[in-house]
Design a protein around this motif. Sequence first.
Motif, PDB file in Angstrom:
ATOM      1  N   ARG A 135       0.842  -1.188   0.000  1.00 37.67           N
ATOM      2  CA  ARG A 135       0.000   0.000   0.000  1.00 37.67           C
ATOM      3  C   ARG A 135       0.884   1.246   0.000  1.00 37.67           C
ATOM      4  NH1 ARG A 135      -3.033  -3.347  -1.117  1.00 37.67           N
ATOM      5  NH2 ARG A 135      -5.053  -3.926  -0.211  1.00 37.67           N
ATOM      6  N   ARG A 136       0.335   2.303  -0.574  1.00 37.01           N
ATOM      7  CA  ARG A 136       1.109   3.538  -0.700  1.00 37.01           C
ATOM      8  C   ARG A 136       1.584   4.059   0.657  1.00 37.01           C
ATOM      9  NH1 ARG A 136      -2.245   8.127  -3.364  1.00 37.01           N
ATOM     10  NH2 ARG A 136      -2.233   6.583  -5.052  1.00 37.01           N
ATOM     11  N   ASN A 137       0.679   4.056   1.667  1.00 36.19           N
ATOM     12  CA  ASN A 137       1.073   4.632   2.953  1.00 36.19           C
ATOM     13  C   ASN A 137       2.118   3.772   3.664  1.00 36.19           C
ATOM     14  OD1 ASN A 137      -0.683   2.561   3.648  1.00 36.19           O
ATOM     15  ND2 ASN A 137      -1.901   3.782   5.074  1.00 36.19           N
ATOM     16  N   ALA A 168       2.292  -0.803  -5.089  1.00 32.59           N
ATOM     17  CA  ALA A 168       2.125  -0.065  -3.845  1.00 32.59           C
ATOM     18  C   ALA A 168       1.717   1.381  -4.104  1.00 32.59           C
ATOM     19  CB  ALA A 168       3.418  -0.112  -3.035  1.00 32.59           C
ATOM     20  N   SER A 223      -1.868   1.717  -5.174  1.00 29.92           N
ATOM     21  CA  SER A 223      -2.878   1.297  -4.185  1.00 29.92           C
ATOM     22  C   SER A 223      -3.061   2.399  -3.151  1.00 29.92           C
ATOM     23  CB  SER A 223      -2.438  -0.004  -3.505  1.00 29.92           C
ATOM     24  OG  SER A 223      -2.293  -1.026  -4.454  1.00 29.92           O
ATOM     25  N   ASP A 248      -5.842   3.352  -1.717  1.00 35.83           N
ATOM     26  CA  ASP A 248      -6.808   3.013  -0.681  1.00 35.83           C
ATOM     27  C   ASP A 248      -6.182   2.029   0.291  1.00 35.83           C
ATOM     28  OD1 ASP A 248      -9.974   1.201  -0.579  1.00 35.83           O
ATOM     29  OD2 ASP A 248      -9.020   2.525   0.880  1.00 35.83           O
ATOM     30  N   ALA A 249      -5.951   2.480   1.528  1.00 31.82           N
ATOM     31  CA  ALA A 249      -5.315   1.621   2.523  1.00 31.82           C
ATOM     32  C   ALA A 249      -6.319   0.740   3.246  1.00 31.82           C
ATOM     33  CB  ALA A 249      -4.572   2.487   3.543  1.00 31.82           C
ATOM     34  N   GLY A 250      -7.603   0.820   2.875  1.00 32.81           N
ATOM     35  CA  GLY A 250      -8.602  -0.011   3.539  1.00 32.81           C
ATOM     36  C   GLY A 250      -9.325   0.754   4.621  1.00 32.81           C
TER      37      GLY A 250
END
Length: 736
Positions: A678-680, A705, A708, A710-712
Motif C-alpha cells: 500500500r502507498r502509505n 504499492a 494502491s 486506498d489503505a482499507g
Amino acid sequence: MSDDSPASPRAETLAGLVERVTYHNAENGFCVLRIKVRGHKQLETLIGHAPSVTVGEYASAIGEWVIDREHGRQFKAGQLRVLPPTTEVGIERYLASGLIRGIGPAYAQRLVKAFGTEVFSVIEATPAKLREIEGIGEVRARRIVEGWADQRVIRDIMIFLHANRVSTSRAVRIFKTYGQNAIDMVKENPYRLARDIKGIGFLSADTIARNMGIEPTSILRARAGISHALMDAVSDGHCGLPRKDLIPLAVKLLEIPEAIIEEALALEIVEGTVIEDTLDEEPAVFLATLYRAERAIATRLLALLKATTPWPPIDPDKALPWVQEKLAVQLSESQRQAVRLALQSKVLVITGGPGVGKTTLVKSILTIVGAKRLRVALCAPTGRAAKRLSDSTGLKAKTIHRLLEVNPQSGGFTRDEDNPLDCDLLVADECSMVDVPIMHALLKAVPQRAALLLVGDVDQLPSVGPGQVLTDIIDSGAVPVVRLTEVFRQAAASQIIVNAHRINHGQMPEWDAPPGSDFYFIATEQPEEVVNKILTVVKERIPRQFGLHPVRDIQVLCPMNRSATGARALNMSLQAVLNPDAPGVEKFGWRYAVGDKVMQTENDYDKEVFNGDIGFIQSVDTDNHELVIDFEGRAVHYPFSDLDRLTLAYATTVHKSQGSEYPAVVIPLTMQHYMMLRRNLVYTGVTRGRQLVVLIGQKKAMAMAVKSGDAGRRWSKLAARLRAAATDHGGTAGGG
C-alpha cells in the motif's frame, strides 16, 4: 516438542526425586530441576513448567530428550506433574524446605520420626496429633494444616486442568491468574481463558470447552465467538463492525446456525459487553470499552475547544518578528499563518510530510508561549520519537506511558481526570501512531485549563492499535488543522524527501540516483536474490560507502513478517552474518546473543519497557538464566522465561518502525508482499530513513504499492461524533 504441545505418540516418560531446584520462575512456572532417577548413575536435568516445586518432591514428566548447546543433555517436558514424596528421606527433605509455614529442618525431622510416611495423612485427617510433637503448639499446628491445604488446592487444580488436556505451562498461567478459584472459574466459563490468559486464544479455549463437554451450539460458545470475532476486528484496527459483517464472521468461525449467533448477540448487548450503534447509518456492533473510549475522546476534545487559552492575548504581528530573530529562522507564509492560528486555538492539529517545516513551526510556537512562563509538557508514543522531540525543541519530552505514569500493578495510569498533568500546554508528536485507548488515557489527563497541540503525519500508516485517531480528528472538521505542504528548498535537496512526496502523491520515485544521492533502488526479480543483496548491502556496501555501523545504524524494514523476504526470515539471516559467534542462548525459536539488536513486543510495566522499544544485548548469564539488555542507556534484566517478549530486530516491519528514525533504512519490496503493498506503507518506510534509503526488489511491487492509494477502511465512529457535535455548536473549526 514445546512446553505447550501435547505429548506426541513418540514421547518418553521420566520420573524421579527432585534433588535440586536449579531455577523456578514463580510467574510462569518455568523450572529447571535436577532429579534422581532410579537406575541412573547421575542426576538428570528436567525442564518444564510447574506452579511450585520443592526439593524432596516426586517429578513425573512426559516429553523428550534434547541436547542443549550450553547445558548438554536435558529432558524437555510437555507435561510435568510434581507429587508429594513417599519415602521418609524425601518427606523430610520436602518438609524441611520451608514450603509449609511452621515447618523447618528441625520440625521436619521430628514429624518424620514420629509419624514416618504417614505424616501427610496425620496433617489431613488427625491434625490434633501434631500437638504431640515437642514445640508444636496450637498456632504452629494451624499454620502447618493451612500450608498443606494450600498445596493440596494447587495439586487439585493442576490435576483438573491436565485432565482437560491443558498443558502444564498454560495450567500454571491459569492458576497464577485465578488462584484457588481456578477450577470453579474454568468450569463456569472456559472461554474466559481466551480473554484473561496470555497465550490462550479462542481456539485453545474452545478445545478445552469441548473436552469439558460443552456443546458446539451452546449459547456460551456463541457469545464467546462474537467477542472473538470483534477482537479479531480490533487487531485489524477496527473499533467495531457493521452487523452485516459481524454475523457471517461468527457463523464461519463457529459453524453453527445464524439464529444462535443472533440470540447470543442479543444477550451480549443486554449484558453490555458489546454496544449496538450505527456506522454510515447501518446497524453496527462495538466492543464496549472502545465505544466508550471514542465517545470520551470526542467529549473531552470538545470541552477543551470551548475553554479559553491558558495564555493572555498575544499579538502575532509582534510575536512573529521576535521569534524569527530569536531562533534565526525565516518562517514561510503558511508557517506564519499557522502560528497565528495556534496563538488563538485551545486545540490545534499540525500535519504534513517530511521537509515541510513541522519541527520549526512547533519550536516557534513553544518559544512564543514559553515567553509567557507557561508550563509545557511534551510527549510521543515511543522512546525514539520522544528523544527526537527533545532534540528538536530543546525541552524534555517523555513517552506517553512515562508521562501518564504507569501503574505496574493495574497496567493503567496514575495520571487521569482526578490526578491531571501539571501543564498549561501539552504537545503530542507522532500522533498518527496513537490509537483510541492511548488517546483516551492522554486526554483524561489533560487539565481543563491546558491547550493541546497534536502533531503528526496523517499520510503515514495508522496506529497498530484500534482506530485512526489523527485521521478522524482532521476529517471531522471540528478541530483547527494546519496542513503544511510546502517542501523547503534545503529539504528538497534530499532525494528521500522528494521521493517520499512523489510516492505520497501516487507517483513512482525517481529511479536514477544522482551522484551523492541518499535514495537508491536496486532492481532485483527473484526473492532469493533480494535476500542476498540485502545481506551484502547491510554488511558491506553501506558501511564501506557511508561509514555507518551495520547493526546500530542500519534498519531493515519489511512490509510483513512472513515470506522469505519478511522480517522473521531476514532476522535469522542477518544475525548469521552480522553476529554469528557471540555467546548466547536459544529460547522460543530464536537465538539471543551478546550484541544482538532486539525489540520488545509487548508492554512490560514492571521493567518500563514498551512495545516497539529497541535495545542491544549486553550479557547472557547461563548460570542465573538471565540476560541484560541496554535500552537507550538503561540496563534491563530479563529472565530467560521472559524472552518470549523479545524478538530480534535487525529487521522489523514498517508498522513496528513508526515513530522511529534511523540513519539508514533498507526496504525489500517483492510481490511476495502483495497483501501489504500500500502507498502509505511504502511512504512510512521511506520517511524512516534520515541519511539513506535503499529499496531492493521488483519495480512491479513498487508500482503496485504506489497505485494502491486506498489503505482499507477502518471502522470507527470518532469522526462522526466530532462532526455531529461541531455541527450542533454552529459549524466546523477553521484550518490553515
